[in-house]
Every structure is written in C-alpha cells, then in structure tokens.
Design an enzyme around this catalytic site. Structure first.
Site, PDB file in Angstrom:
ATOM      1  N   GLY A 166      -4.711  59.798  -0.827  1.00 16.36           N
ATOM      2  CA  GLY A 166      -3.796  58.864  -0.175  1.00 16.36           C
ATOM      3  C   GLY A 166      -3.513  59.289   1.252  1.00 16.36           C
ATOM      4  O   GLY A 166      -4.365  59.891   1.910  1.00 16.36           O
ATOM      5  N   ASN A 167      -2.298  59.002   1.725  1.00 14.62           N
ATOM      6  CA  ASN A 167      -1.981  59.334   3.121  1.00 14.62           C
ATOM      7  C   ASN A 167      -1.236  60.658   3.227  1.00 14.62           C
ATOM      8  O   ASN A 167      -0.715  61.193   2.242  1.00 14.62           O
ATOM      9  CB  ASN A 167      -1.192  58.201   3.791  1.00 14.62           C
ATOM     10  CG  ASN A 167       0.148  57.948   3.117  1.00 14.62           C
ATOM     11  OD1 ASN A 167       0.992  58.829   3.020  1.00 14.62           O
ATOM     12  ND2 ASN A 167       0.347  56.729   2.624  1.00 14.62           N
ATOM     13  N   VAL A 170       2.664  60.942   2.063  1.00 18.36           N
ATOM     14  CA  VAL A 170       2.856  61.143   0.628  1.00 18.36           C
ATOM     15  C   VAL A 170       2.289  62.500   0.211  1.00 18.36           C
ATOM     16  O   VAL A 170       2.844  63.175  -0.657  1.00 18.36           O
ATOM     17  CB  VAL A 170       2.199  60.002  -0.179  1.00 18.36           C
ATOM     18  CG1 VAL A 170       2.338  60.244  -1.676  1.00 18.36           C
ATOM     19  CG2 VAL A 170       2.826  58.662   0.194  1.00 18.36           C
ATOM     20  N   GLY A 171       1.202  62.912   0.873  1.00 18.54           N
ATOM     21  CA  GLY A 171       0.614  64.223   0.578  1.00 18.54           C
ATOM     22  C   GLY A 171       1.619  65.346   0.756  1.00 18.54           C
ATOM     23  O   GLY A 171       1.663  66.302  -0.039  1.00 18.54           O
ATOM     24  N   GLU A 188      -6.666  64.723  -0.642  1.00 11.97           N
ATOM     25  CA  GLU A 188      -7.644  64.020   0.186  1.00 11.97           C
ATOM     26  C   GLU A 188      -6.873  62.942   0.928  1.00 11.97           C
ATOM     27  O   GLU A 188      -6.459  61.952   0.342  1.00 11.97           O
ATOM     28  CB  GLU A 188      -8.736  63.430  -0.714  1.00 11.97           C
ATOM     29  CG  GLU A 188      -9.931  62.933   0.069  1.00 11.97           C
ATOM     30  CD  GLU A 188     -10.045  61.435   0.044  1.00 11.97           C
ATOM     31  OE1 GLU A 188      -9.509  60.803   1.000  1.00 11.97           O
ATOM     32  OE2 GLU A 188     -10.618  60.887  -0.900  1.00 11.97           O
ATOM     33  N   CYS A 222     -11.199  55.694   3.300  1.00 10.78           N
ATOM     34  CA  CYS A 222     -10.592  56.892   3.901  1.00 10.78           C
ATOM     35  C   CYS A 222     -11.485  57.553   4.944  1.00 10.78           C
ATOM     36  O   CYS A 222     -10.991  58.265   5.816  1.00 10.78           O
ATOM     37  CB  CYS A 222     -10.217  57.899   2.817  1.00 10.78           C
ATOM     38  SG  CYS A 222     -11.634  58.472   1.851  1.00 10.78           S
TER      39      CYS A 222
END
Length: 467
Positions: A166-167, A170-171, A188, A222
């Site tokens: 994800g982004n 949020v990571g 990732e 991505c």
C-alpha cells in the site's frame, strides 16, 4: 472476543496442530489455490471488471497469470527451499554439522496467515472472502474483510510477521503497531518511480514502452513510471510518441476501449484530478466523475513544486520534467525519497551504469517498464520510503521463514577446545587464529583433503595437551 481476535486465535490454534509444517500439506494447499484460479477465473475476472473495468484477458495477463506462475514455482521448488542449507565451515568446526534451517513456519513457508484484502476493491475482496475458504484450509488461512476499524483491531493482535502492500502513510501505521510486539514487517509501499529518457535512444520505442507501463490498469500500479525526465530538446518528440502509443493501445476514444480501466473510486478520482490544477496538459485530460474515468494524460514543462510532483500519482497522469542531461536527472532523483522502481532508457551502457551506480531504488530496469516484477528470480521490494523486505519466488519463502543457524557438535576431540579455555596464552591465541580464520569448503576439498585437515587437528590436540 472480536471477529479479528477470533480469526487470529483460530489460525494460531490450527498452526499449533503442526499440520502446516508438513511439506505434502503445503503442496496440497498450493495445488488447491492453483485449482481456484482455473475453476473460478471468470468469477475473479468479473470482480476485477467491476472494481477497475479490466477485461477478462487483461485480468489474466496482469493479475492471475503471475500468481499462477509463483504457485507453480513454489510447488516445484518447495522441497529444495525447505531443505537444510549447508554453510561454509572454518577449521574449528570442520568435524561439526553446520547448516541453516528455515523454521518453516503464507503457505509455502508453512505459516498460518490471516488474509486482509483491501476494502477499496469491494468486489475483489468479496471473491477472496467467498472462495479462499472453499479451496484452502480455512482455519490456517482465515480471511478478514472490513475497513479502517477492522484493520486497526487486527493490528492490535500479535503476529510473527506482517506483510503489507500500500502507501507509505499506512505503512508507517503498520510499522508502529508491529513495534509494540517487535513484529518484523515486509512493506511494499511504492512511491514516485522516475523514468529518464536519454535524448540519443530510440525515442519511439522508449515512449511506447513507457506508455504501456504508465497507463496499464489506468496508472494504478505501484511500479508504474510516475514521471519522465528528459532534455528540453526532446520533450515535444516524447509527447508526440506517447500520444501515438495511446491511440495505438486505446483507440481515439479510450473511454469506449475495453482495455482501458477506471479509477477505483470517486475519492481517488478527485485526488488525481486535483493534481492537474497547476500543470499544462499536453494530451488527454478528459474525465467523467460518474464513471471514474480519466483519459490517458500527458503534462508538459512540469515544475518540481507542482501538485502532481508531491505524492505518488497512482493514476493516468504522466508529467514530463525537462532536465539538462543525465547529471541533473540523477541529482533530481536523489533529492527525493528512494523509489520502488527506477527506469532508464538509453542505448549507451555508460548512461545505464551511471544511473545504476549513482542512485538508489527498490529495483532498476533499463529500456522497459514493469517487466522485472514478473521475474521470480529477482527480489522485488522497496528501500527507504518505498518499503523494506523483498519477495517473489524463493525470496518470498525466505522472507516468511526464519533462517535458523544450527551447529551440532560431538562430545569428542576436547583437546581442540583447550585453546579457548583459561588460562589464556599467546600460543593458544595463535592456534585459535589459525583455526577460526581459515574457512574451508568441505565439498570442494573432498574426502582426502578432509583427512589431511583432521590430521592437523590431531596434531593440534597434542600441542594443546603439551601447553
């Protein structure tokens, strides 16, 4: 107990039975997953069509085919990956058994896993929720659906590893939650993947490949090339060649083309459209909010401070930033966060080497886009802001296993050990240096050499007893 807690507890209990450690059980689960893609391909494609307007062929080509390849590879190689791996010894450990043992404990690595699909892809998440429990062990691999609150509750549970795609925003939350239990993470996260086009390369082919990489899945990939860096003298040519490729791939009206997708929802449609405000449109720009449609779009003479350059686009906008040559391109790339992918188009190996040597990114691809993702023998993952850890093929297996160092000694040849016991002397230190600093590859030396080394060991034993 919440639904999320129950799922984790159920998976942990199933893992404790030990059935996931059996290689045959894992292979059965992988084959069942393989069967799911064969038997339910139309159901999967229908869900992806509803979420992203992707055609059935496109879904197989870009989504499920790669997964099927990963499963086939894991089935074929699992016993090899799971076997103990002998390691190099030194003379001190030459008579010992030394190896790395993956604590096989995601399916191939023998784990139990709680699967949490993205709530943004509503139809695809529903298919996963409905079909996975039918084909694979529903206790070992429970599916938890839901939004932010469900994800937060899931993150309060204790896991042995968390894998997130994800982004970066949020990571960071994932990593913060994992830190409470010292849980390792694989992240990732994407980012703004640059694409440098050298003025002396075949610009027509370069732009064709960039257009394919950018507009596949409506830019929602991505590792899509996020923006182009090129010299001002070739900017107009780049624009024209990208426009030609858009027409070739998606016709004069991409909105009616079955191979051109849609933005996942209206929130992301608005986010992408806001990026257009302070940049000049050279091609495309057509849009329809009710259909979440944004045409393949090219932006020219984009400034580094433009809105479109402040975050990952994850949509069909292709900004072009003019730079004065390779050196300036490298400086610009290195000023920003490290990207998940970096693309360079050039027929000059020196240009490619400089880009490789003087930048940092999760992966680098010369003269093409996206395709490195499909090579199972290459590690796929980010660095810095674009993520941590890597996966694909054996890398996935290792990422989700613990490499346990094992050394099995015998209660013999105690004389050799005397050099480590007090009282410590210079003579003992000299022998210790000789033994520890000499690594040997037993397989290469062969049995005769091993016997000779053991003779040396015996001599050292006598020396130590005479100290």
């Amino acid at each position: 107990m919440s639904r999320e807690q129950q799922a984790v507890a159920r998976a942990r209990k199933a893992f404790e039975t030990g059935r996931s450690k059996c290689l045959d059980h894992r292979i059965r689960q992988l084959k069942n997953l393989q069967r799911l893609f064969i038997e339910k391909q139309s159901v999967i494609s229908d869900a992806v069509k509803k979420d992203l307007n992707k055609s059935e062929v496109g879904t197989q080509l870009y989504e499920t085919l790669g997964l099927e390849g990963e499963i086939s590879l894991a089935i074929k190689k699992l016993k090899e990956w799971a076997a103990p791996r002998p390691v190099e010894k030194n003379l001190m450990t030459i008579s010992d058994t030394v190896y790395i043992q993956p604590l096989i404990g995601a399916i191939a690595a023998g784990n139990a896993a709680v699967v949490k699909p993205s709530e943004v892809c509503v139809h695809t998440a529903k298919v996963m929720e409905d079909l996975l429990p039918v084909y694979i062990d529903k206790e070992l691999y429970p599916v938890v659906t839901g939004g932010v609150s469900e994800t937060q509750e899931l993150l309060r549970q204790r896991f042995d590893h968390i894998f997130y795609t994800g982004n970066s925003m949020v990571g960071k939350l994932i990593m913060e939650a994992a830190a409470k239990h010292l849980t390792p993470v694989t992240l990732e996260l994407g980012g703004k993947s640059p694409c440098y086009i050298d003025k002396d390369c075949d610009i027509s082919i370069a732009c064709r490949r960039v257009a394919w990489g950018k507009y596949t899945n409506c830019g929602q990939t991505c590792i899509a090339p996020d923006y182009i860096l090129c010299e001002p003298s070739v900017q107009d040519r780049v624009i024209e060649e990208v426009k030609k490729s858009i027409k070739e791939f998606y016709t004069d009206n991409p909105k009616t083309c079955p191979d051109y997708g849609r933005i996942i929802n209206q929130r992301h449609f608005k986010r992408i459209m806001n990026m257009l405000e302070d940049s000049a449109i050279a091609a495309g720009g057509d849009n329809d909010e009710s259909d979440c449609y944004i045409a393949p779009t090219v932006l020219r003479d984009v400034k580094p401070e433009a809105k479109v350059m402040q975050e990952e686009i994850f949509g069909p906008l292709l900004p072009i930033l003019p730079v004065n040559g390779l050196g300036e391109a490298i400086k610009f790339i290195n000023k920003g966060e490290k990207p998940l992918a970096l693309y360079v188009f050039s027929s000059d190996d020196k240009v490619i080497k400089r880009m490789t040597d003087e930048t940092s990114s999760g992966g680098l691809l010369a003269n093409d886009c996206l395709v490195h993702y499909s090579v199972s023998s290459l590690p796929f993952g980010g660095v810095g802001n674009s993520g941590m850890g890597c996966y694909h093929g054996k890398f996935s297996f290792d990422q989700l296993s613990h490499l346990r160092g094992c050394l099995i000694k015998q209660l013999k040849m105690e004389g050799v050990n005397s050099m480590r016991y007090p009282p410590h002397t210079l003579k003992k230190l000299g022998w210790a240096r000789f033994f520890i600093l000499n690594n040997v590859d037993v397989g290469w030396i062969g049995r005769m050499m091993l016997l000779a080394v053991l003779a040396v060991v015996a001599a050292v034993v006598l020396q130590n007893y005479l100290l």
